[in-house]
Motif scaffolding. Structure first.
Motif, PDB file in Angstrom:
ATOM      1  N   GLY A  34      -0.768 -11.709   6.739  1.00 42.84           N
ATOM      2  CA  GLY A  34       0.383 -12.292   6.075  1.00 42.84           C
ATOM      3  C   GLY A  34       1.098 -11.206   5.303  1.00 42.84           C
ATOM      4  O   GLY A  34       0.759 -10.019   5.397  1.00 42.84           O
ATOM      5  N   ASN A  35       2.073 -11.601   4.512  1.00 46.68           N
ATOM      6  CA  ASN A  35       2.846 -10.593   3.774  1.00 46.68           C
ATOM      7  C   ASN A  35       2.727 -10.769   2.267  1.00 46.68           C
ATOM      8  O   ASN A  35       3.586 -10.334   1.510  1.00 46.68           O
ATOM      9  CB  ASN A  35       4.319 -10.633   4.201  1.00 46.68           C
ATOM     10  N   VAL A  36       1.636 -11.438   1.825  1.00 43.09           N
ATOM     11  CA  VAL A  36       1.403 -11.562   0.388  1.00 43.09           C
ATOM     12  C   VAL A  36       0.969 -10.199  -0.151  1.00 43.09           C
ATOM     13  O   VAL A  36       0.033  -9.587   0.376  1.00 43.09           O
ATOM     14  CB  VAL A  36       0.309 -12.613   0.100  1.00 43.09           C
ATOM     15  N   GLU A  37       1.627  -9.741  -1.174  1.00 40.58           N
ATOM     16  CA  GLU A  37       1.325  -8.403  -1.697  1.00 40.58           C
ATOM     17  C   GLU A  37      -0.096  -8.316  -2.237  1.00 40.58           C
ATOM     18  O   GLU A  37      -0.785  -7.302  -2.075  1.00 40.58           O
ATOM     19  CB  GLU A  37       2.329  -8.045  -2.800  1.00 40.58           C
ATOM     20  N   TRP A  38      -0.559  -9.407  -2.893  1.00 43.24           N
ATOM     21  CA  TRP A  38      -1.904  -9.422  -3.475  1.00 43.24           C
ATOM     22  C   TRP A  38      -2.904  -9.782  -2.380  1.00 43.24           C
ATOM     23  O   TRP A  38      -3.189 -10.941  -2.113  1.00 43.24           O
ATOM     24  CB  TRP A  38      -1.962 -10.410  -4.626  1.00 43.24           C
ATOM     25  N   GLY A  39      -3.407  -8.773  -1.696  1.00 45.97           N
ATOM     26  CA  GLY A  39      -4.354  -8.997  -0.617  1.00 45.97           C
ATOM     27  C   GLY A  39      -4.927  -7.685  -0.132  1.00 45.97           C
ATOM     28  O   GLY A  39      -4.499  -6.595  -0.535  1.00 45.97           O
ATOM     29  N   ILE A  40      -5.899  -7.763   0.761  1.00 43.52           N
ATOM     30  CA  ILE A  40      -6.514  -6.572   1.336  1.00 43.52           C
ATOM     31  C   ILE A  40      -5.616  -6.048   2.459  1.00 43.52           C
ATOM     32  O   ILE A  40      -5.237  -6.813   3.356  1.00 43.52           O
ATOM     33  CB  ILE A  40      -7.911  -6.900   1.894  1.00 43.52           C
ATOM     34  N   PRO A  41      -5.247  -4.771   2.445  1.00 47.38           N
ATOM     35  CA  PRO A  41      -4.352  -4.232   3.483  1.00 47.38           C
ATOM     36  C   PRO A  41      -4.962  -4.346   4.878  1.00 47.38           C
ATOM     37  O   PRO A  41      -6.145  -4.080   5.082  1.00 47.38           O
ATOM     38  CB  PRO A  41      -4.187  -2.765   3.073  1.00 47.38           C
ATOM     39  N   VAL A  42      -4.153  -4.750   5.830  1.00 46.75           N
ATOM     40  CA  VAL A  42      -4.547  -4.778   7.235  1.00 46.75           C
ATOM     41  C   VAL A  42      -4.261  -3.402   7.828  1.00 46.75           C
ATOM     42  O   VAL A  42      -3.203  -2.818   7.557  1.00 46.75           O
ATOM     43  CB  VAL A  42      -3.752  -5.866   7.995  1.00 46.75           C
ATOM     44  N   PRO A  43      -5.171  -2.845   8.638  1.00 45.47           N
ATOM     45  CA  PRO A  43      -4.887  -1.541   9.264  1.00 45.47           C
ATOM     46  C   PRO A  43      -3.576  -1.571  10.046  1.00 45.47           C
ATOM     47  O   PRO A  43      -3.262  -2.556  10.726  1.00 45.47           O
ATOM     48  CB  PRO A  43      -6.085  -1.353  10.206  1.00 45.47           C
ATOM     49  N   ASP A  44      -2.790  -0.503   9.924  1.00 42.76           N
ATOM     50  CA  ASP A  44      -1.518  -0.415  10.639  1.00 42.76           C
ATOM     51  C   ASP A  44      -1.768  -0.245  12.131  1.00 42.76           C
ATOM     52  O   ASP A  44      -2.468   0.685  12.557  1.00 42.76           O
ATOM     53  CB  ASP A  44      -0.700   0.777  10.126  1.00 42.76           C
ATOM     54  N   LYS A  45      -1.221  -1.160  12.917  1.00 43.62           N
ATOM     55  CA  LYS A  45      -1.348  -1.087  14.369  1.00 43.62           C
ATOM     56  C   LYS A  45      -0.014  -1.493  14.994  1.00 43.62           C
ATOM     57  O   LYS A  45       0.644  -2.434  14.532  1.00 43.62           O
ATOM     58  CB  LYS A  45      -2.427  -2.049  14.884  1.00 43.62           C
ATOM     59  N   GLU A  46       0.373  -0.787  16.054  1.00 40.48           N
ATOM     60  CA  GLU A  46       1.532  -1.155  16.857  1.00 40.48           C
ATOM     61  C   GLU A  46       2.771  -1.436  16.005  1.00 40.48           C
ATOM     62  O   GLU A  46       3.453  -2.443  16.167  1.00 40.48           O
ATOM     63  CB  GLU A  46       1.202  -2.376  17.730  1.00 40.48           C
ATOM     64  N   GLU A  47       3.031  -0.573  15.081  1.00 37.41           N
ATOM     65  CA  GLU A  47       4.223  -0.629  14.231  1.00 37.41           C
ATOM     66  C   GLU A  47       4.249  -1.829  13.277  1.00 37.41           C
ATOM     67  O   GLU A  47       5.275  -2.095  12.647  1.00 37.41           O
ATOM     68  CB  GLU A  47       5.505  -0.625  15.087  1.00 37.41           C
ATOM     69  N   LEU A  48       3.150  -2.541  13.191  1.00 34.42           N
ATOM     70  CA  LEU A  48       3.042  -3.602  12.179  1.00 34.42           C
ATOM     71  C   LEU A  48       2.423  -2.993  10.932  1.00 34.42           C
ATOM     72  O   LEU A  48       1.258  -2.598  10.933  1.00 34.42           O
ATOM     73  CB  LEU A  48       2.172  -4.763  12.687  1.00 34.42           C
ATOM     74  N   LYS A  49       3.237  -2.907   9.880  1.00 37.01           N
ATOM     75  CA  LYS A  49       2.776  -2.243   8.670  1.00 37.01           C
ATOM     76  C   LYS A  49       2.956  -3.148   7.453  1.00 37.01           C
ATOM     77  O   LYS A  49       3.683  -4.133   7.489  1.00 37.01           O
ATOM     78  CB  LYS A  49       3.535  -0.933   8.455  1.00 37.01           C
ATOM     79  N   ALA A  50       2.272  -2.768   6.378  1.00 31.59           N
ATOM     80  CA  ALA A  50       2.400  -3.440   5.076  1.00 31.59           C
ATOM     81  C   ALA A  50       1.966  -4.908   5.127  1.00 31.59           C
ATOM     82  O   ALA A  50       2.452  -5.730   4.350  1.00 31.59           O
ATOM     83  CB  ALA A  50       3.821  -3.322   4.534  1.00 31.59           C
ATOM     84  N   LEU A  51       1.052  -5.231   6.047  1.00 33.65           N
ATOM     85  CA  LEU A  51       0.505  -6.583   6.081  1.00 33.65           C
ATOM     86  C   LEU A  51      -0.799  -6.626   5.291  1.00 33.65           C
ATOM     87  O   LEU A  51      -1.493  -5.616   5.139  1.00 33.65           O
ATOM     88  CB  LEU A  51       0.235  -7.024   7.526  1.00 33.65           C
ATOM     89  N   THR A  52      -1.127  -7.795   4.790  1.00 32.27           N
ATOM     90  CA  THR A  52      -2.418  -8.005   4.125  1.00 32.27           C
ATOM     91  C   THR A  52      -3.149  -9.140   4.830  1.00 32.27           C
ATOM     92  O   THR A  52      -2.539  -9.956   5.533  1.00 32.27           O
ATOM     93  CB  THR A  52      -2.236  -8.364   2.640  1.00 32.27           C
ATOM     94  N   PHE A  53      -4.469  -9.188   4.639  1.00 25.63           N
ATOM     95  CA  PHE A  53      -5.245 -10.256   5.258  1.00 25.63           C
ATOM     96  C   PHE A  53      -4.922 -11.592   4.602  1.00 25.63           C
ATOM     97  O   PHE A  53      -4.826 -11.688   3.375  1.00 25.63           O
ATOM     98  CB  PHE A  53      -6.744  -9.984   5.122  1.00 25.63           C
ATOM     99  N   TRP A  54      -4.763 -12.605   5.446  1.00 26.22           N
ATOM    100  CA  TRP A  54      -4.726 -13.967   4.928  1.00 26.22           C
ATOM    101  C   TRP A  54      -6.074 -14.243   4.293  1.00 26.22           C
ATOM    102  O   TRP A  54      -7.118 -13.804   4.779  1.00 26.22           O
ATOM    103  CB  TRP A  54      -4.425 -14.940   6.068  1.00 26.22           C
TER     104      TRP A  54
END
Length: 663
Positions: free
Chosen positions: A321-341
């Motif tokens: 998801g895109n909630v700032e308060w979360g654990i960062p998801v590894p950047d893959k395939e140009e998807l960046k700045a995501l955090t785990f739901w």
């Protein structure tokens, strides 16, 4: 009994116990403790007695991430009611939760926090490792799906920032959120009925957002096979399996037949499907072969202006998801700045906590696999019934994927070691579902301790039978006088200890002090007492194995009252006739009953049972189930030198709360 061959349950050599994680923006209410933690702790304590303290790890912790926590924190900051960081915010609640659980005598090896300290660091690493493994092995897909956006506030809305009505046919929930309702049903955001932003109160827009999804829907048939296996080969509760099975249905759409009047070319527009038209039912059911076909059909119905409801089925399980308060998801395939739901990462948080605990005791954290995967170990997860979808479906499928089991693989289920779920029904308050975010506010767990002891509450919560269905918690201290009828039901099962058993233990000590020089007289236990004790032990053990906590309370009630009756009837005769031989025999038998009950009660009322052991002046093997049928003499170091600890008048082993004592 001697002639009967009784097959006793087999327990694992090692066990992990977990309990559902409370959110990091709330203090614990009675449901957290009485609905999950008491049951988990009782079973963990029992297993320590049954298979050895060193062979049991009990972990849980504060669920620190997620949009509800972020939203509540930001609201307080905006209102000028909080000045600290969000880490400080969740830490305050974590410490409060930890303190309350300690007051309830919970015996967790680690109560951690998913965002804090060493556990938080390890959890981030575990989350990254799991994501990469799922990605590398082809279990993830990125998909652009609609997400709610509030144009007034110019922000995407997450989780509980959107409220509407659940689209699942037959759902009784009064609250649907962005992609799940408060009963745990999962759906896509664009299916939510009548959505409203909690920020502006207006209907939000839907804008496409790309996220990572676990291909959960591919495991539908595999999970169905597992349910069939578990029905035939496990003691999982049938209502749990039924709940899982309900979500493993093919994709369907329900349409009221009146909606279809006048539409003649619908069948041609819909993708491949079969139609179920039962004249007595108000709706017609359209069954599709895939989720994609169902979504195409939804578009067709929208085009012709037909309202519809969808049925329970598996949908891709969102990981990011895109909630700032979360654990960062590894950047893959140009998807960046995501955090785990928060939901997926909370499912593997107990693994992180296990690794953290092993590290704290000087062991290699990688040994967690010996506890979670080895054949001689078992993971028991205590949860609420609302969370069955996440633990019983999403978790199981992800854990299979992490072990390299692909959807459609031929599986020998005897060799697959997945967690064993114990799902409890709702613990209601005054016959109503209580929620800190709902109309009926639950009493806080801390408040209850102002009126009841932890052990009284533990006994009561276990007795309620939450394995069978929802039960109401009705403490009279929170009732108006006009609503009180009879004695306080919360005290009923606690009174078994504070009144009946307490009286038996005290009587044994005072009689031994008066007539036998403060010692336990040595002799053979009566056959009838020995047999009744064995039967109680074996029945209790079977109920504990099946997590039927209300049934084991019934066993204890029956046995304790029978032993108390035996004491009263026979000691009256001995005292009336001054028959010291009878008095000795009754005392021998009663001390065996005390020894038996104390061991069986130990997982439920640990501190009071330790007090009994202290006064008996016996060693800790009293708790060891290897010696469960042995008399109390087995635990005396030197019988020739043994003396009971002197019991002063009016000393109680199982105490009432101060508010219940009349002076």
């Amino acid at each position: 009994m001697k002639d009967k061959k009784i097959e006793r349950p087999i327990f694992p050599k090692k066990a992990i116990i977990t309990a559902g994680m409370p959110y990091g923006n709330k203090d614990l209410h009675f449901g957290h403790v009485g609905g999950v933690f008491v049951h988990a702790d009782t079973f963990a304590r029992f297993l320590r007695d049954r298979i050895g303290n060193e062979n049991v790890i009990f972990v849980s912790g504060t669920d620190c991430y997620g949009s509800p926590i972020s939203a509540s924190y930001l609201k307080l900051v905006e209102e000028g009611k909080y000045e600290g960081s969000i880490e400080e915010y969740v830490r305050e609640y974590h410490e409060k939760q930890k303190e309350v659980l300690e007051k309830y005598e919970m015996s967790m090896n680690l109560y951690a926090a998913s965002a804090l300290d060493r556990a938080g660091e390890i959890h981030k690493g575990v989350s990254e490792e799991i994501f990469n493994k799922l990605y590398d092995n082809g279990y993830l897909a990125k998909a652009s799906s609609p997400q709610f956006y509030d144009p007034d506030f110019k922000v995407f809305l997450n989780g509980r920032q959107v409220v509407g009505k659940c689209p699942i046919e037959g759902c009784s929930s009064d609250k649907g959120y962005a992609d799940e309702c408060d009963l745990g049903h999962q759906y896509m955001p664009d299916e939510l009925i009548d959505p409203k932003s909690i920020l502006s109160g207006k209907t939000p827009e839907l804008r496409k957002v790309t996220n990572w999804y676990f291909k959960l829907e591919e495991y539908n048939n595999t999970l169905a096979e597992r349910v069939d296996y578990l029905r035939a080969n496990s003691n999982l509760r049938k209502n749990l399996l039924n709940t899982i099975e309900e979500s493993l249905k093919p994709p369907v759409i329900f349409v009221k037949r009146k909606q279809l009047e006048g539409i003649t070319d619908l069948e041609e527009k819909l993708p491949k499907h079969r139609t179920i038209d039962e004249p007595k039912k108000p709706s017609i059911t359209f069954v599709f072969e895939s989720l994609e076909d169902r979504d195409i059909a939804r578009g067709v119905f929208d085009e012709v202006g037909v309202r519809f409801r969808t049925g329970k089925t598996l949908v891709p399980f969102r990981l990011s998801g895109n909630v700032e308060w979360g654990i960062p998801v590894p950047d893959k395939e140009e998807l960046k700045a995501l955090t785990f739901w928060v939901w997926p990462e909370s499912l593997w948080a107990p693994i992180s906590f296990t690794k953290t605990y092993l590290e704290t005791i000087g062991k290699n954290p990688d040994q967690w696999t010996e506890w979670w995967h080895s054949e001689d170990s078992k993971v028991y997860q205590f949860i609420g019934e609302d969370n069955v979808y996440f633990y019983g479906i999403a978790e199981m499928a992800m854990f299979m994927a992490l072990e390299g089991i692909k959807a459609g693989d031929k599986i020998d289920w005897d060799k697959i070691n997945l967690p064993h779920l114990i799902a409890n029904s709702h613990l209601l308050f005054m016959n109503k579902k209580a929620s800190s975010s709902g109309a009926v506010k639950p009493p806080m767990a801390r408040e209850l301790l102002e009126y009841y002891t932890p052990e009284q509450l533990r006994m009561h919560f276990l007795s309620l039978g939450l394995s069978k269905g929802s039960v109401s918690f009705m403490p009279q201290v929170f009732m108006e006088e006009k609503d009180k009828q009879g004695p306080d039901t919360v005290l009923k099962d606690g009174n078994l200890l504070t009144n009946v058993f307490n009286r038996l233990v005290r009587s044994c000590f005072y009689t031994a002090q008066k007539h036998f020089n403060g010692t336990i007289p040595v002799g053979e236990i009566s056959d009838s007492i020995m047999e009744e004790s064995k039967e109680a032990i074996l029945t209790y053990e079977r109920h504990m194995y099946n997590h039927e906590f209300h049934s084991l309370i019934y066993v204890l009630d029956s046995y304790i009252r029978n032993m108390n009756k035996y004491w009263v009837n026979n000691m009256r005769v001995a005292d009336t006739s001054d028959d010291n031989a009878l008095r000795k025999q009754v005392l021998i038998d009663a001390f065996h009953a005390v020894r038996t009950v104390t061991t069986l009660i130990h997982p439920i009322a640990p501190k009071s049972c330790e007090k009994v052991r202290e006064y008996l002046n016996v060693n800790e093997n009293l708790w060891n189930w290897e010696y469960i049928f042995e008399p109390v003499y087995k635990f005396i170091v030197d019988q020739t030198m043994h003396k009971l600890k002197f019991l002063e008048p009016r000393v109680d082993f199982f105490e009432k709360h101060q508010s219940q004592i009349s002076f």
